[in-house]
Design a protein around this motif. Sequence first.
Motif, PDB file in Angstrom:
ATOM      1  N   VAL A  21      10.955  35.731  71.462  1.00  0.00           N
ATOM      2  CA  VAL A  21      13.031  35.533  71.609  1.00  0.00           C
ATOM      3  C   VAL A  21      13.171  37.081  70.793  1.00  0.00           C
ATOM      4  N   HIS A  33      21.391  39.249  72.099  1.00  0.00           N
ATOM      5  CA  HIS A  33      20.931  38.096  72.114  1.00  0.00           C
ATOM      6  C   HIS A  33      21.482  37.132  71.565  1.00  0.00           C
ATOM      7  N   GLN A  43      24.610  36.029  72.373  1.00  0.00           N
ATOM      8  CA  GLN A  43      24.683  35.133  73.097  1.00  0.00           C
ATOM      9  C   GLN A  43      24.119  33.631  73.018  1.00  0.00           C
ATOM     10  N   TYR A  44      23.165  33.685  72.351  1.00  0.00           N
ATOM     11  CA  TYR A  44      22.162  32.109  71.801  1.00  0.00           C
ATOM     12  C   TYR A  44      24.095  30.860  70.908  1.00  0.00           C
ATOM     13  N   SER A  45      24.187  31.775  69.998  1.00  0.00           N
ATOM     14  CA  SER A  45      25.065  31.365  69.105  1.00  0.00           C
ATOM     15  C   SER A  45      26.713  30.730  70.349  1.00  0.00           C
ATOM     16  N   GLY A  50      24.776  27.899  72.483  1.00  0.00           N
ATOM     17  CA  GLY A  50      24.031  26.873  71.366  1.00  0.00           C
ATOM     18  C   GLY A  50      25.467  26.125  70.898  1.00  0.00           C
ATOM     19  N   LEU A  62      16.396  32.458  77.048  1.00  0.00           N
ATOM     20  CA  LEU A  62      17.838  31.934  76.289  1.00  0.00           C
ATOM     21  C   LEU A  62      17.822  31.096  76.593  1.00  0.00           C
ATOM     22  N   GLY A 107      16.753  30.309  72.971  1.00  0.00           N
ATOM     23  CA  GLY A 107      17.947  30.812  72.149  1.00  0.00           C
ATOM     24  C   GLY A 107      18.529  29.992  71.229  1.00  0.00           C
ATOM     25  N   ALA A 108      19.218  29.429  72.923  1.00  0.00           N
ATOM     26  CA  ALA A 108      20.632  28.690  72.576  1.00  0.00           C
ATOM     27  C   ALA A 108      20.568  27.277  72.029  1.00  0.00           C
ATOM     28  N   TYR A 166      18.051  26.958  69.748  1.00  0.00           N
ATOM     29  CA  TYR A 166      18.057  27.041  68.439  1.00  0.00           C
ATOM     30  C   TYR A 166      19.434  27.488  67.708  1.00  0.00           C
ATOM     31  N   GLY A 167      20.615  28.168  68.269  1.00  0.00           N
ATOM     32  CA  GLY A 167      22.144  28.366  68.299  1.00  0.00           C
ATOM     33  C   GLY A 167      22.769  26.832  68.113  1.00  0.00           C
TER      34      GLY A 167
END
Length: 291
Positions: free
Chosen positions: A60, A66, A69-71, A74, A184, A187-188, A190-191
């Motif tokens: 990740v 990245h 994008q996650y933030s 999310g 992705l 990560g999203a 987690y965001g």
Amino acid sequence: MNFKRHLPGLLILGVVWGLTPSVVKLALAAGIPPLGFGFWGAFGSALILSVLCASRRLRVPLDRPHIIQYSAAGLSGFALANFAGYTALQHIPAGFFALLVPLSPILTVLGAAALGMERLTPPRVLGTVLGFAGVALAMAPGAALPDPALLGWALLAALTPVCFAVSNIVAVRLAPRGTDALVLATGALYGGAFFLALFSLLRGEFHIPGQVGWPGEMLIPFQAGITAFAYLLYFRLIAATGSVITSQTGYIVPIAGVLWGAMIFGERMGWLALPAAALVFAGLWLVTAKR
């Protein structure tokens, strides 16, 4: 591609997603605050997907593109969507909330067209009109909303598919090339968990496990598990059938959501709920049908 071969997966995905509003209502009834439940659901499912990423040797990435994008995904697809949906679900039926789900792909196409990413054809325009008409009818007396006094909460819940649509567009616009979809999604999540933790702390809704009885607490790992399972199944279906066929779960989610609400909470829809659902389904078909 054999569509019948993947039909069980589409049905399972629709049934699982349709169950989520009822699980949320059960958690809220058990005393878990909305944003606290949303945080643990997102964080728990992110941990599960992290284990799966590790088992597949998928890293990740934490570089700037990245993280952005996650933030963005999310915040829009999890934190704001859960804030609107989970808060409203304290007051509205789970079945009504499920009827709002098909607005997400409709709004996604509409937003993508506004940004020049999709073509807004006459059938899609008509589908958008029918979809919104169906939701408006669902809010009318004698339909899916039992009391006109709940209209404000219904409108708040309607922001959830708006947030999902924004997240869908963000995922396309900001996703770094070559990154695995599972990465992705992880990560999203987690965001989303980060923003939900922040929101829950600011609103005094952070939940510390053990504050309610064990039946309520067990809903947290259950929600995390079904969320992770749904995402895995979703990505497998996307890879096997494409986005158009996978989007047909939008027909299954409202039906499953209404049935779950009836079985778990004894919710009963008025006679206008049927034509309302028909309008929403017709709109969804016109917007997402491949031409």
